[in-house]
Design a protein around this motif. Structure first.
Motif, PDB file in Angstrom:
ATOM      1  N   TYR A  16      -8.087   0.757  34.235  1.00 37.46           N
ATOM      2  CA  TYR A  16      -7.204   1.747  34.867  1.00 37.46           C
ATOM      3  C   TYR A  16      -6.807   1.316  36.349  1.00 37.46           C
ATOM      4  O   TYR A  16      -6.432   2.208  37.134  1.00 37.46           O
ATOM      5  CB  TYR A  16      -7.556   3.018  34.676  1.00 37.46           C
ATOM      6  CG  TYR A  16      -7.758   3.634  33.488  1.00 37.46           C
ATOM      7  CD1 TYR A  16      -6.780   3.742  32.419  1.00 37.46           C
ATOM      8  CD2 TYR A  16      -9.199   3.929  32.748  1.00 37.46           C
ATOM      9  CE1 TYR A  16      -6.984   3.846  31.115  1.00 37.46           C
ATOM     10  CE2 TYR A  16      -9.364   4.092  31.566  1.00 37.46           C
ATOM     11  CZ  TYR A  16      -8.249   4.206  30.806  1.00 37.46           C
ATOM     12  OH  TYR A  16      -8.460   4.547  29.317  1.00 37.46           O
ATOM     13  N   GLY A  17      -7.029   0.352  36.629  1.00 39.20           N
ATOM     14  CA  GLY A  17      -6.675  -0.382  37.990  1.00 39.20           C
ATOM     15  C   GLY A  17      -7.720  -0.115  38.935  1.00 39.20           C
ATOM     16  O   GLY A  17      -7.240  -0.005  40.421  1.00 39.20           O
ATOM     17  N   GLU A  18      -8.903   0.406  38.543  1.00 40.11           N
ATOM     18  CA  GLU A  18      -9.906   0.555  39.699  1.00 40.11           C
ATOM     19  C   GLU A  18     -10.812  -0.655  40.020  1.00 40.11           C
ATOM     20  O   GLU A  18     -12.041  -0.329  40.629  1.00 40.11           O
ATOM     21  CB  GLU A  18     -10.554   1.822  39.537  1.00 40.11           C
ATOM     22  CG  GLU A  18      -9.836   2.968  39.536  1.00 40.11           C
ATOM     23  CD  GLU A  18     -10.425   4.460  39.534  1.00 40.11           C
ATOM     24  OE1 GLU A  18     -11.092   4.677  38.457  1.00 40.11           O
ATOM     25  OE2 GLU A  18      -9.923   5.281  40.356  1.00 40.11           O
ATOM     26  N   ASP A  19     -10.335  -1.939  39.565  1.00 38.42           N
ATOM     27  CA  ASP A  19     -11.201  -3.019  39.495  1.00 38.42           C
ATOM     28  C   ASP A  19     -11.026  -3.677  40.779  1.00 38.42           C
ATOM     29  O   ASP A  19     -10.300  -3.498  41.473  1.00 38.42           O
ATOM     30  CB  ASP A  19     -10.697  -3.933  38.441  1.00 38.42           C
ATOM     31  CG  ASP A  19      -9.433  -4.254  38.405  1.00 38.42           C
ATOM     32  OD1 ASP A  19      -9.237  -5.488  39.051  1.00 38.42           O
ATOM     33  OD2 ASP A  19      -8.450  -3.360  38.044  1.00 38.42           O
ATOM     34  N   GLY A  42      -6.068  -2.368  33.946  1.00 38.89           N
ATOM     35  CA  GLY A  42      -5.197  -2.404  34.942  1.00 38.89           C
ATOM     36  C   GLY A  42      -5.471  -3.767  35.604  1.00 38.89           C
ATOM     37  O   GLY A  42      -4.597  -4.232  36.422  1.00 38.89           O
ATOM     38  N   ARG A  43      -6.651  -4.353  35.319  1.00 41.89           N
ATOM     39  CA  ARG A  43      -7.002  -5.570  36.238  1.00 41.89           C
ATOM     40  C   ARG A  43      -5.833  -6.751  35.909  1.00 41.89           C
ATOM     41  O   ARG A  43      -5.730  -7.639  36.686  1.00 41.89           O
ATOM     42  CB  ARG A  43      -8.356  -6.362  35.441  1.00 41.89           C
ATOM     43  CG  ARG A  43      -7.896  -6.388  34.225  1.00 41.89           C
ATOM     44  CD  ARG A  43      -9.295  -6.656  33.149  1.00 41.89           C
ATOM     45  NE  ARG A  43      -9.717  -8.101  33.318  1.00 41.89           N
ATOM     46  CZ  ARG A  43     -11.055  -8.589  33.037  1.00 41.89           C
ATOM     47  NH1 ARG A  43     -12.138  -7.436  32.565  1.00 41.89           N
ATOM     48  NH2 ARG A  43     -11.596  -9.711  32.830  1.00 41.89           N
ATOM     49  N   LEU A  44      -5.235  -6.857  34.676  1.00 42.45           N
ATOM     50  CA  LEU A  44      -4.360  -7.961  34.320  1.00 42.45           C
ATOM     51  C   LEU A  44      -3.291  -7.843  35.734  1.00 42.45           C
ATOM     52  O   LEU A  44      -2.560  -8.757  35.838  1.00 42.45           O
ATOM     53  CB  LEU A  44      -3.740  -7.417  32.985  1.00 42.45           C
ATOM     54  CG  LEU A  44      -4.713  -7.478  31.839  1.00 42.45           C
ATOM     55  CD1 LEU A  44      -3.702  -7.207  30.585  1.00 42.45           C
ATOM     56  CD2 LEU A  44      -5.412  -8.653  31.703  1.00 42.45           C
ATOM     57  N   LEU A  45      -3.012  -6.610  36.226  1.00 40.45           N
ATOM     58  CA  LEU A  45      -1.917  -6.605  37.096  1.00 40.45           C
ATOM     59  C   LEU A  45      -2.438  -7.023  38.403  1.00 40.45           C
ATOM     60  O   LEU A  45      -1.661  -7.596  39.141  1.00 40.45           O
ATOM     61  CB  LEU A  45      -1.437  -5.126  36.946  1.00 40.45           C
ATOM     62  CG  LEU A  45      -0.559  -4.711  36.079  1.00 40.45           C
ATOM     63  CD1 LEU A  45      -0.565  -2.936  35.664  1.00 40.45           C
ATOM     64  CD2 LEU A  45       0.826  -5.136  35.614  1.00 40.45           C
ATOM     65  N   GLY A  46      -3.700  -6.649  38.641  1.00 40.83           N
ATOM     66  CA  GLY A  46      -4.180  -7.064  39.917  1.00 40.83           C
ATOM     67  C   GLY A  46      -4.210  -8.325  39.856  1.00 40.83           C
ATOM     68  O   GLY A  46      -3.962  -9.274  40.990  1.00 40.83           O
TER      69      GLY A  46
END
Lengths: 338, 338, 338, 338
Positions: B31-34, B235-239
């Protein structure tokens, strides 16, 4: 100061109020399932000549528009209106708030045309754009004009061709019903998928009678009303009022009277050489006045300012069931003496 | 057949894909908290010179527009756009579906102007009309034009004056960043309340980096994302993708490259005497072609038809990070030989 | 630290990633109309034995649930779920945000039962209450249990009886497909109106394949996707991944593998005398651990805390396609040595 | 047949109707900006002792609840209610239709408790779940019980602690105001963020007076009303009615009277040994009756069936301003003679 600001400045037509007084202490069930609503529906079905139509009584115009449109459309579908359409300009985004886009084109004498509809439908062809699904018109329009019998038939045919619903906002329907080349209630019912018979501006304390002709727009509409907070607990109040307005010809008489009063004013303005904007025979008059004339009027009468025009101001004058002949005479005299 | 249809016809820029390959089996939280999202945010905050901005990574452009606009507005508030605005024309009513009206005026070279904003604000004054609350612009615009540094500053000042948020859709931001008189990332961040750095059309598999500058638009935005189904599990994929695009100058290089490729094509068309619609230096070309020229082109290349114009058809040609020089050369030669 | 937190801690299964690498520079049209999506749809239709079903590829689970439910229901209609249902607890009000009530009853082993459905339908009888219209179930459930072939058939019959749609959330469908008494893809397709084949938790970078069986849920679904910001520009990415997962038996193999890994852990926990909550054979394990055992585990492994129970803490352990045998062996050894 | 079905079976209290008659032909501006609304607001502000509160007049209860809740919450936020809460059970999903989840716990004597609120707040901690933001209570409750002065203060303190708004539905407020240990209007206004003074069930033709205490809930509320179709054109009708109800002590008298009438019936039922469900001193009575007694009653009176209980049926009896003493006496006698 006498107000020509609008057609909802007073309470109800005396006959309507009397009907509420007479029935006040009678017990009924709630939510529009009482005998007054039943009677009012019967009289409407008879007048429109459509025994299988559905009728729902609602409190106000914006509410009725929002309810009918949001029932008919999915969120990816849109309703077509002209740029003067009440839903587009004066309902604070109620239709969009319910999740639906309004596709807009510049009006032609306040009206939607078949060409607009065709043009919009040809431009909206794939899933990256909204899908046109309904056309919204008002009778009479925001500019006081109206659709003739033929214009309405043409619009209906065009909506058939493009798979659209046709919905008529009848907030001021009575004013149009009094004109010979405007469609009658029966003709309207044959040429739209849904419309409403306006009460608020036609002598009721409040209320609009939504008439649904197309079968696809009928199922569970009462659930939809309740979900939107639009089901009146004492629904009888709506039934009582509409029955009184429609059981004989009070509704039509009101339309006739307000048009007559407007005509007196309109003729005086024309005689004096003032320019009428989008002239018609309905209960709304838009006239361009020089500043001085306007000042003289506004010493005695309230009118609505529509904006600056070359040589002065455009103002709106509205008559209603409650407009007094004395006020009209005084206004006419004032114009003549300018 | 080589496609100039758009800038999302291929997968990802090889460096972006390589970064995904390299990190594939590393475990992270969701969820983008990586840590990849954290690094990508850091690099963005540094580039825009705004250490207190919020950054959220989203999957697509329509989603990002709908999320930001629906967060900022109440249902009775509206966003201003021009009639070519992506949210108005090509998002299937997503903004209205979320409950908000778009107030539209005809574009000026694809752009919103200060005069439009003033005009709309002066017309919307009471609670019977929607309240304008945000201005939506795209950099570059749907017509391939762009806002200059000065134009953006003027717009921002106007939105301050009228109490509006300014939101920039940066789906094709890289193309504008490569132009000297267009605002830099730092200048954009100083002159908008929110914007997004487009990934989908700039070399990512997918993804848009939404940057929120104005404090009022920040609280609980992640709740809003989740509520709209817009929080990516991995979400990592976006980061990973945005870190790769932005950690050095890949993003800017892509903008520069696609503009260069477009220029070669544009010059060839101009040389040949074809009329360019809304000419610019970005990666979109709109050109009016006679039928015969178009037929010749379409034997080898795919282009988008925009509609009939006098003397032929308007077509759109788009270049991207993936556009091959060979294809461009072949296209140019074809034009020269027409 | 090795994570057993969930089944989306890594990127994609190597075969899926390889497929993305192989196709990266091939040009396709956008929005899911490319040949990869076509191939993936074909393989799905074949596997489910329903040539006339519709298949749409979406990015995430909450998005898919919200889209399908909001398509199927009017605002006055509700979806039935149990109190552990993902849509009720863990989607931040996405279904309600789209305008629909969830009618909830306490779960029975994580599941919805026919009795719940009947009970709710009998209680909701008039327009002053929402109208139940859909049942939402998950295979596997939030508690790691699953519906057997017979249970699903019974649910489907009950929904037929009460005029409800049956929708299955298949975020972790692969884990159930590997169990002999759970329905196969073909059996599912015969006993639901819509379901999705989860990708995000089953080896894809992201993506869920929504399968629509009931004809009434099909028209213009792509418009609906776009309206909700859920249509991926590079739709090919979803087609490529699902084709790779489903073209042979990779998807089923992943389910089998993750169940196997979970079984090893589960057996070790049972052997040691720990109490398993809602035991099953799927890839999720809920176990009640004394504080000391938990501390020992959390020196080497990450697990999810579900809340305090008598005598310790309930934790969740999840396996996936990416779970390493070494990690499982180490975990098992650690348990044995407690 | 005399109806004890509800407290909205007749029109308006004679004094209210008389006020409408008296003012009928006076011209005013529309939409609640007239002098009657101003006077009614003044009298309310004085009665509640809060000169800076905002007052808005609305048509119905579901509408008022939906408007206030949807104004206060974002889509990812939820309102807490008990499982008997009117918004949860009897408003056809109006709150969810407006985009907001209701978080529900089993009632305690028809009421929400501080423990429920704490429990819910502790469970909702991250962005994967909705965020509790408001508590909804009714005075009196759906079961005819009421919050005492102390209970209301405790609830208010708890909502302060957890950052929640407290909103009171006062559809039947008058009945509670007549009880000595229930909070007065002044005490309510000090211990909620918003509440409404019900008119529909308290002697008005229709109408609810929404009082907003918390400053954050005030801005642009009239825009919100209009956007939801809830701004009455002839707003004066609401002002006239509420002024008449509240200018002296008619509203309180009505509450007192309907409680008195209910007490007579309640005592007769208790004397006869029937079991009262959730007994109170308000205008609603829930009583469990054997089939034979019920049959006898229903030869002369209409009552609401609430469902089967052991040994018979639970029925509801409601009194109102319009309940005739003769009917009550006849009912009492019938009970005594059973």
């Amino acid at each position: 100061m006498y107000s020509f600001l609008n057609d909802y400045s007073e309470g109800a037509h005396p006959r309507v109020l009397e009907a509420l007084n007479q029935t006040n202490l009678i017990q009924t069930v709630g939510y529009g399932e009482d005998e007054y609503c039943t009677k009012a529906k019967e009289v409407i079905l008879q007048k429109i000549g459509q025994p299988h139509a559905d009728v729902h009584f609602l409190v106000g115009g914006t509410q009725t528009n929002m309810l009918m449109i949001s029932y008919a459309l999915k969120h990816y579908q849109a309703v077509i209106a002209c740029d003067e359409g009440h839903i587009h300009v004066h309902e604070t985004g109620a239709v969009e708030g319910a999740g639906h886009k309004i596709l807009v084109r510049p009006h032609v004498h306040g009206k939607v045309t078949c060409d607009m509809i065709k043009d919009i439908c040809l431009q909206h062809k794939d899933e990256h754009m909204v899908q046109p699904r309904m056309v919204y018109i008002s009778q009479t329009t925001e500019l006081g004009t109206y659709y003739t019998r033929e214009e309405l038939q043409d619009l209906y045919q065009t909506t058939r061709q493009y798979g659209l619903y046709l919905f008529m906002d009848g907030a001021r329907l009575g004013s149009a019903l009094a004109l010979p080349d405007a469609p009658t209630l029966e003709e309207i019912a044959k040429n739209v998928d849904a419309f409403y018979i306006g009460g608020t501006k036609m002598g009721a304390l409040f209320g609009e009678a939504l008439v649904i002709i197309h079968d696809d727009l009928k199922p569970q509409f009462r659930y939809h009303m309740k979900n939107k907070g639009a089901m009146l607990a004492k629904g009888r109040l709506l039934g009582i009022q509409f029955y009184e307005l429609l059981k004989d010809h009070l509704y039509e008489d009101i339309g006739h009277y307000e048009n007559q009063m407007a005509d007196l004013i309109r003729q005086a303005l024309i005689q004096k050489g003032f320019s009428i904007y989008e002239p018609s025979q309905t209960n709304q008059i838009f006239v361009d006045l020089p500043q001085k004339a306007l000042e003289a009027i506004e010493k005695e009468f309230m009118v609505t300012h529509m904006g600056t025009v070359s040589g002065g101001e455009r103002i709106r004058i509205v008559t209603s069931w409650a407009t007094s002949k004395e006020a009209v005479n005084a206004f006419v005299q004032l114009i003549e003496n300018l």
